[in-house]
Design a protein around this motif. Structure first.
Motif, PDB file in Angstrom:
ATOM      1  N   PHE A   1      91.065 -40.319  12.429  1.00 46.31           N
ATOM      2  CA  PHE A   1      91.652 -39.847  11.174  1.00 46.31           C
ATOM      3  C   PHE A   1      92.857 -38.969  11.480  1.00 46.31           C
ATOM      4  O   PHE A   1      92.881 -38.264  12.493  1.00 46.31           O
ATOM      5  N   SER A   2      93.829 -39.021  10.586  1.00 46.10           N
ATOM      6  CA  SER A   2      94.948 -38.091  10.639  1.00 46.10           C
ATOM      7  C   SER A   2      95.094 -37.454   9.268  1.00 46.10           C
ATOM      8  O   SER A   2      95.197 -38.156   8.258  1.00 46.10           O
ATOM      9  N   ILE A   3      95.076 -36.127   9.255  1.00 47.51           N
ATOM     10  CA  ILE A   3      95.197 -35.373   8.011  1.00 47.51           C
ATOM     11  C   ILE A   3      96.585 -34.747   7.991  1.00 47.51           C
ATOM     12  O   ILE A   3      96.941 -33.971   8.883  1.00 47.51           O
ATOM     13  N   LEU A   4      97.363 -35.089   6.978  1.00 45.65           N
ATOM     14  CA  LEU A   4      98.762 -34.687   6.932  1.00 45.65           C
ATOM     15  C   LEU A   4      99.032 -33.830   5.703  1.00 45.65           C
ATOM     16  O   LEU A   4      98.749 -34.238   4.576  1.00 45.65           O
ATOM     17  N   GLU A   5      99.587 -32.644   5.936  1.00 44.70           N
ATOM     18  CA  GLU A   5     100.021 -31.796   4.831  1.00 44.70           C
ATOM     19  C   GLU A   5     101.488 -32.082   4.532  1.00 44.70           C
ATOM     20  O   GLU A   5     102.332 -32.088   5.430  1.00 44.70           O
TER      21      GLU A   5
ATOM     22  N   LYS B   1      92.762 -43.661  10.032  1.00 48.45           N
ATOM     23  CA  LYS B   1      92.803 -43.558   8.582  1.00 48.45           C
ATOM     24  C   LYS B   1      93.519 -42.256   8.191  1.00 48.45           C
ATOM     25  O   LYS B   1      93.241 -41.203   8.756  1.00 48.45           O
ATOM     26  N   VAL B   2      94.422 -42.364   7.242  1.00 47.29           N
ATOM     27  CA  VAL B   2      95.255 -41.219   6.881  1.00 47.29           C
ATOM     28  C   VAL B   2      94.781 -40.579   5.583  1.00 47.29           C
ATOM     29  O   VAL B   2      94.501 -41.261   4.596  1.00 47.29           O
ATOM     30  N   ILE B   3      94.698 -39.262   5.601  1.00 43.70           N
ATOM     31  CA  ILE B   3      94.414 -38.457   4.414  1.00 43.70           C
ATOM     32  C   ILE B   3      95.652 -37.598   4.174  1.00 43.70           C
ATOM     33  O   ILE B   3      96.029 -36.790   5.030  1.00 43.70           O
ATOM     34  N   HIS B   4      96.302 -37.795   3.040  1.00 49.90           N
ATOM     35  CA  HIS B   4      97.577 -37.143   2.746  1.00 49.90           C
ATOM     36  C   HIS B   4      97.350 -36.084   1.675  1.00 49.90           C
ATOM     37  O   HIS B   4      96.782 -36.378   0.619  1.00 49.90           O
ATOM     38  N   VAL B   5      97.800 -34.864   1.938  1.00 46.40           N
ATOM     39  CA  VAL B   5      97.515 -33.740   1.045  1.00 46.40           C
ATOM     40  C   VAL B   5      98.814 -33.134   0.523  1.00 46.40           C
ATOM     41  O   VAL B   5      99.637 -32.634   1.298  1.00 46.40           O
ATOM     42  N   GLY B   6      99.002 -33.190  -0.808  1.00 42.01           N
ATOM     43  CA  GLY B   6     100.167 -32.607  -1.452  1.00 42.01           C
ATOM     44  C   GLY B   6      99.742 -31.636  -2.535  1.00 42.01           C
ATOM     45  O   GLY B   6      98.557 -31.388  -2.738  1.00 42.01           O
TER      46      GLY B   6
END
Length: 450
Positions: A150-154, A56-61
């Motif tokens: 999970f993958s957390i992407l900045e 599951k991806v959490i994308h942070v902008g």
């Protein structure tokens, strides 16, 4: 000859650094016809689309606090026992800092093996790839091989055209948006918000704190168009600082579904409490969706988070603080934190920045606080000349010393200060990285040799 057989990490670095790296340049035009996602999608296709296999991806902008939010969320999920990938930028010492699994930095051996595999796919791509596109693909491949939950992407830059924006996140976080990279993203908040909100996907959940009116309007319109659920946590949650030291702070938090009476965060500043609220909201939502994340995991995750270079105290007598404030939003947060969290006699600033930054907006916030500003130069192709910084910011500070060599600048700051003073090294994360090297700090294991 493959990198795997050569066992040469230096060869891998040379290979990666041969790709165009726009982190190093300021004189390119951000042309939407050139900066699209086709190249990175083609590369990922030849790699077997690993970005579809990273959990599951959490994308942070956003503009301010992206990395801190990513670090906090990752730390909580690690404490909850999930295999969690974390991809951030930039780095202090080694590009390996950008790619982590369960809090551990990717090893040289793993980078060698992954680049050896990626090299074959790169050769099939007809277009010229960038450094960030290749490194992002490497991170996806690594997380897929590790079978991340999970993958957390900045986001690297902007959002809409960023190489990370090929994923389908379940949660998108938009941190406070301000004016930064205006020469690339636009010179107004609405233009920048348009680029930043490009990460919002169909039927995802979007979490955001207080934003400027024009920004929240664009976020809301984008969510409506994408049928995404918008959570304005400043309306839905409450948080309060309880007590603090220069090394951390306690705060209470009423979350989306639960309450936390006394949370400890080893990062200071009220803005970091807001970032923590974003991370907690994310984990509470995941818990509601069936991923067991207990209150204790949230508490321990925040307590153990490590994110250096963000108002980080590294020495006493005098206090020496590092912070990578490089835009007006960051500088304002630094100013407010210095005034609220520190007791000191005089403030001495050691400052350097990149030449594409709006140095006036940064200087306006923090230069007037200082007894003296020492301008230096970072060893970076985009570094601003200290003489030019002095000319552009003279209205904000009259007592300025120019010492182009950072080592000499730091020695001068310490020599001219007393034990009750505060020395703040700020203006760029690249400056923070160089200063940490010079001061021979380990920074939680981040002081790595390439």
């Amino acid at each position: 000859m493959s990198f795997r057989s050569a066992k040469s990490y230096k060869a891998v670095l040379k290979y990666l650094n041969n790709f165009v790296n726009y982190e190093y340049y300021t004189d390119f035009f951000y042309d939407p016809d050139h900066f699209d996602l086709n190249r990175v999608e083609t590369l990922l296709h030849y790699l077997g689309n690993p970005h579809h296999k990273i959990g599951k991806v959490i994308h942070v902008g956003g503009t301010k606090g992206k990395g801190s939010i990513c670090a906090m969320t990752s730390s909580i999920l690690n404490q909850a026992g999930f295999k969690t990938g974390l991809y951030t930028s930039p780095h202090f010492y080694s590009l390996r800092e950008r790619i982590r699994m369960n809090g551990e930095i990717i090893s040289q051996k793993e980078v060698i093996e992954l680049v050896d595999e990626i090299k074959l796919a790169v050769e099939k791509v007809k277009s010229v790839l960038t450094f960030f596109e290749v490194l992002t693909s490497l991170a996806f491949l690594y997380f897929s091989k590790k079978k991340a939950d999970f993958s957390i992407l900045e986001v690297g830059l902007g959002g809409r055209l960023d190489a990370t924006n090929v994923v389908k996140p379940i949660i998108c976080l938009i941190s406070p948006i301000g004016l930064d990279h205006t020469q690339l993203l636009g010179n107004s908040l609405d233009k920048i918000a348009y680029e930043k909100t490009g990460i919002i996907k169909e039927k995802s959940t979007v979490i955001t704190p207080t934003q400027e009116d024009e920004v929240i309007d664009i976020i809301a319109k984008t969510c409506h168009k994408k049928k995404a659920k918008l959570l304005k946590i400043s309306n839905l949650m409450r948080w309060k600082k309880l007590e603090s030291t220069p090394y951390g702070q306690f705060f209470s938090l009423k979350g989306l579904y639960d309450s936390y009476e006394r949370l400890y965060l080893p990062l200071i500043g009220r803005h970091q409490i807001t970032n923590a609220a974003m991370a907690v909201a994310t984990c509470e939502l995941l818990n509601k969706q069936g991923w067991e994340i207990k209150k204790e995991s949230i508490k321990e995750g925040l307590k153990k988070v490590h994110w250096p270079g963000r108002i980080e105290v590294i020495k006493n007598g005098p206090l020496i603080v590092l912070d990578g404030a490089h835009n007006s939003t960051s500088a304002k947060a630094l100013k407010n934190t210095i005034k609220e969290y520190f007791n000191y006699h005089n403030l001495i600033l050691v400052f350097s920045c990149c030449k594409d930054k709006n140095v006036n907006s940064v200087a306006r916030e923090i230069f007037p606080l200082a007894k003296e500003v020492i301008l230096t130069k970072i060893k970076f192709i985009r570094a601003a000349e200290p003489e030019n910084i002095a000319k552009r910011t003279k209205e904000f500070q009259q007592r300025v010393v120019i010492e182009r060599d950072l080592t000499k600048a730091l020695k001068y700051a310490v020599k001219t200060s007393c034990d009750e003073d505060l020395i703040c090294i700020t203006g760029s994360l690249y400056l923070v990285g160089e200063a940490k090297k010079i001061l021979k700090l380990q920074g939680g294991g981040l002081c790595l040799k390439e």
